[in-house]
Design an enzyme around this catalytic site. Sequence first.
Site, PDB file in Angstrom:
ATOM      1  N   GLY A 248       9.847  64.878  42.201  1.00  0.00           N
ATOM      2  CA  GLY A 248       9.556  64.631  40.802  1.00  0.00           C
ATOM      3  C   GLY A 248       8.135  64.978  40.395  1.00  0.00           C
ATOM      4  O   GLY A 248       7.724  64.647  39.282  1.00  0.00           O
ATOM      5  N   GLU A 283       9.620  64.957  48.478  1.00  0.00           N
ATOM      6  CA  GLU A 283      10.622  65.999  48.181  1.00  0.00           C
ATOM      7  C   GLU A 283      10.301  66.760  46.899  1.00  0.00           C
ATOM      8  O   GLU A 283      11.022  66.630  45.899  1.00  0.00           O
ATOM      9  CB  GLU A 283      12.002  65.346  48.021  1.00  0.00           C
ATOM     10  CG  GLU A 283      12.511  64.627  49.232  1.00  0.00           C
ATOM     11  CD  GLU A 283      13.832  63.901  48.971  1.00  0.00           C
ATOM     12  OE1 GLU A 283      14.157  63.597  47.801  1.00  0.00           O
ATOM     13  OE2 GLU A 283      14.533  63.630  49.944  1.00  0.00           O
ATOM     14  N   GLY A 285      10.424  69.589  44.238  1.00  0.00           N
ATOM     15  CA  GLY A 285      11.275  70.726  43.889  1.00  0.00           C
ATOM     16  C   GLY A 285      10.469  71.647  42.992  1.00  0.00           C
ATOM     17  O   GLY A 285       9.875  72.623  43.428  1.00  0.00           O
ATOM     18  N   ARG A 286      10.375  71.252  41.699  1.00  0.00           N
ATOM     19  CA  ARG A 286       9.737  72.161  40.729  1.00  0.00           C
ATOM     20  C   ARG A 286       8.293  72.472  41.066  1.00  0.00           C
ATOM     21  O   ARG A 286       7.803  73.556  40.763  1.00  0.00           O
ATOM     22  CB  ARG A 286       9.862  71.602  39.318  1.00  0.00           C
ATOM     23  CG  ARG A 286       8.772  70.674  38.843  1.00  0.00           C
ATOM     24  CD  ARG A 286       9.106  70.054  37.511  1.00  0.00           C
ATOM     25  NE  ARG A 286      10.326  69.288  37.631  1.00  0.00           N
ATOM     26  CZ  ARG A 286      11.296  69.279  36.710  1.00  0.00           C
ATOM     27  NH1 ARG A 286      11.163  69.965  35.605  1.00  0.00           N
ATOM     28  NH2 ARG A 286      12.366  68.559  36.900  1.00  0.00           N
ATOM     29  N   TYR A 326      17.356  69.359  27.628  1.00  0.00           N
ATOM     30  CA  TYR A 326      16.320  68.306  27.658  1.00  0.00           C
ATOM     31  C   TYR A 326      15.269  68.490  26.562  1.00  0.00           C
ATOM     32  O   TYR A 326      14.183  67.897  26.674  1.00  0.00           O
ATOM     33  CB  TYR A 326      15.549  68.333  28.989  1.00  0.00           C
ATOM     34  CG  TYR A 326      16.385  68.493  30.227  1.00  0.00           C
ATOM     35  CD1 TYR A 326      17.330  67.536  30.591  1.00  0.00           C
ATOM     36  CD2 TYR A 326      16.206  69.598  31.063  1.00  0.00           C
ATOM     37  CE1 TYR A 326      18.082  67.683  31.751  1.00  0.00           C
ATOM     38  CE2 TYR A 326      16.950  69.740  32.217  1.00  0.00           C
ATOM     39  CZ  TYR A 326      17.890  68.784  32.551  1.00  0.00           C
ATOM     40  OH  TYR A 326      18.620  68.934  33.697  1.00  0.00           O
ATOM     41  N   CYS A 353      26.618  81.182  20.515  1.00  0.00           N
ATOM     42  CA  CYS A 353      27.021  80.590  19.229  1.00  0.00           C
ATOM     43  C   CYS A 353      26.827  79.090  19.213  1.00  0.00           C
ATOM     44  O   CYS A 353      27.817  78.340  19.142  1.00  0.00           O
ATOM     45  CB  CYS A 353      28.476  80.933  18.944  1.00  0.00           C
ATOM     46  SG  CYS A 353      28.627  82.586  18.352  1.00  0.00           S
ATOM     47  N   GLU A 354      25.601  78.634  19.337  1.00  0.00           N
ATOM     48  CA  GLU A 354      25.276  77.204  19.234  1.00  0.00           C
ATOM     49  C   GLU A 354      23.868  77.089  18.719  1.00  0.00           C
ATOM     50  O   GLU A 354      22.994  77.861  19.130  1.00  0.00           O
ATOM     51  CB  GLU A 354      25.298  76.541  20.625  1.00  0.00           C
ATOM     52  CG  GLU A 354      26.652  76.432  21.221  1.00  0.00           C
ATOM     53  CD  GLU A 354      26.828  75.160  22.044  1.00  0.00           C
ATOM     54  OE1 GLU A 354      26.093  74.176  21.819  1.00  0.00           O
ATOM     55  OE2 GLU A 354      27.714  75.185  22.893  1.00  0.00           O
TER      56      GLU A 354
HETATM   57  N1  LLP Z   1      14.684  64.596  45.360  1.00  0.00           N
HETATM   58  C1  LLP Z   1      15.829  64.177  44.798  1.00  0.00           C
HETATM   59  C2  LLP Z   1      16.681  63.214  45.482  1.00  0.00           C
HETATM   60  C3  LLP Z   1      16.211  64.687  43.547  1.00  0.00           C
HETATM   61  O1  LLP Z   1      17.344  64.281  42.995  1.00  0.00           O
HETATM   62  C4  LLP Z   1      15.372  65.630  42.890  1.00  0.00           C
HETATM   63  C5  LLP Z   1      15.759  66.167  41.579  1.00  0.00           C
HETATM   64  C6  LLP Z   1      14.186  66.038  43.532  1.00  0.00           C
HETATM   65  C7  LLP Z   1      13.881  65.491  44.768  1.00  0.00           C
HETATM   66  C8  LLP Z   1      13.248  67.034  42.954  1.00  0.00           C
HETATM   67  O2  LLP Z   1      12.746  66.747  41.689  1.00  0.00           O
HETATM   68  P1  LLP Z   1      11.549  67.690  41.138  1.00  0.00           P
HETATM   69  O3  LLP Z   1      10.418  67.604  42.135  1.00  0.00           O
HETATM   70  O4  LLP Z   1      12.070  69.084  41.094  1.00  0.00           O
HETATM   71  O5  LLP Z   1      11.214  67.195  39.799  1.00  0.00           O
HETATM   72  N2  LLP Z   1      17.443  69.888  35.949  1.00  0.00           N
HETATM   73  C9  LLP Z   1      16.347  68.977  35.684  1.00  0.00           C
HETATM   74  C10 LLP Z   1      15.846  68.308  36.935  1.00  0.00           C
HETATM   75  C11 LLP Z   1      16.893  67.473  37.634  1.00  0.00           C
HETATM   76  C12 LLP Z   1      16.417  67.118  39.000  1.00  0.00           C
HETATM   77  C13 LLP Z   1      17.375  66.303  39.749  1.00  0.00           C
HETATM   78  N3  LLP Z   1      16.848  65.852  40.983  1.00  0.00           N
HETATM   79  C14 LLP Z   1      15.211  69.756  34.991  1.00  0.00           C
HETATM   80  O6  LLP Z   1      15.364  70.955  34.781  1.00  0.00           O
HETATM   81  O7  LLP Z   1      14.194  69.173  34.645  1.00  0.00           O
END
Ligand code: LLP
Length: 427
Positions: A248, A283, A285-286, A326, A353-354
């Site tokens: 996150g 963990e 991600g982004r 979002y 078309c939205e």
């Molecule tokens: N760990 C777990 C268990 C997760 O469910 C997630 C994201 C992450 C790590 C990584 O989160 P990050 O570091 O990427 O923020 N589609 C949405 C984000 C949904 C993420 C779901 N889980 C968006 O585009 O903002």
Amino acid sequence: MNATGDAAGASARSADAENPPVRRLADWDDAALAGLADEHGTPLYVLDLDRVRRNHRRFAAAFPDAAVHYAAKANTARPVLQTLEAEGAGVECASAGELERALDAGFPGERVHYTAVNPPAGDLDRAVELAAEHPELTITAGAEDTLDRLAERGYDGRLCLRVNPGVGAGHHEKVRTGADAKFGVPDERAADLLADAAETFDVVGVHAHAGSGISGDDLSAHRELVARMGDLARDAPVDLEFVDVGGGFGVPYAPDDPPLDLAAVADATREALGPVDAELVVEPGRYLVADAGVLLARVNTVKETPETTVVGVDAGMTTLARPALYDARHEVRTLGGGSADGRVEATVTGPICESADTFGEHALADPERGDVLAVGNAGAYGYEMASQYNSRPRPATVVVDGDRSAVVRERETTADVVAGEREVNWL
Ligand code: LLP
């Protein structure tokens, strides 16, 4: 500030100069991007593997004694997985498909965690099979049912329990998982469940995730979650190998948003966790991939209206779902817009078309049909969430790495969209 503080500040500044904490859309090479758009067509995702590598190095340096597990759901392009594997990262997988792809990209089992969220039967079947081949991988369960279903399949391997910490955070209510009953077992049941689970499985860890896209302002929620996990680890009825506090870690989407202060987040994490005899797992991600990617789109339509100038491009909510889903704001600029950039207040829309199919208002250089626009921070949750709605083939992906580039996902065609269709024999 004392001498040590000065030295630390100076070394942080020189590390920043070498590996800046954010790559803004304006920092990309317009001519190189325009060349890729001409060569491969649009819409096109471009991913810079060197930026992924650097993001991981900066992140790992901020959390020197933690294991960094990349949340693969942000971007599963094979070269991204391979790059992070080569950097020594672990990986967090959200499905059997991600698990399969991560192992296939070379992650050794001991660096692979599968977080089973309400897992379909086929996912558990496959995860248990893969765990037999890679007994070092860890399955994270967030419901008693999942524990039972794993036991029914004869699984007795490494298990982590996902806990609902009762604290959520994140950039939008739709991505705050921490206090959502769907995720994890209730905090107050965790200790008992760990003891029960230890009779069947090799219980190795506890896990929680507050939500996604946490900014520096949300640190109190992060701190609280981590503190609860620290308490749980200290009170756990079994010895734990790790405490996983999820991902996150936010990135700045607006051009003037500051980057996340990673050192502050890392300090807050350590302090909130307190002394535990277990490894910290994080963990992101982004954080690792968002600013390593841009989306290129070409202008099809420029329409003057009394309210705004509508600039219609060939990418939309099927290419990048975040704005529609979002209300996410991604920076948009014209490649080669130069000093004219910022001149026209335009509404950038897609071909779907939205009315949700919009990238919002952006100040662009004098827009003209044929211009190529770049959309920033598209490396995370971009292609991953693309769809074929309106029978729109998904775009291609090109990776760049220093002076090399390669297409790593072909652009789909209408034939791909209908490939799985079958005729009924009564029509
Ligand atoms: N760990 C777990 C268990 C997760 O469910 C997630 C994201 C992450 C790590 C990584 O989160 P990050 O570091 O990427 O923020 N589609 C949405 C984000 C949904 C993420 C779901 N889980 C968006 O585009 O903002």
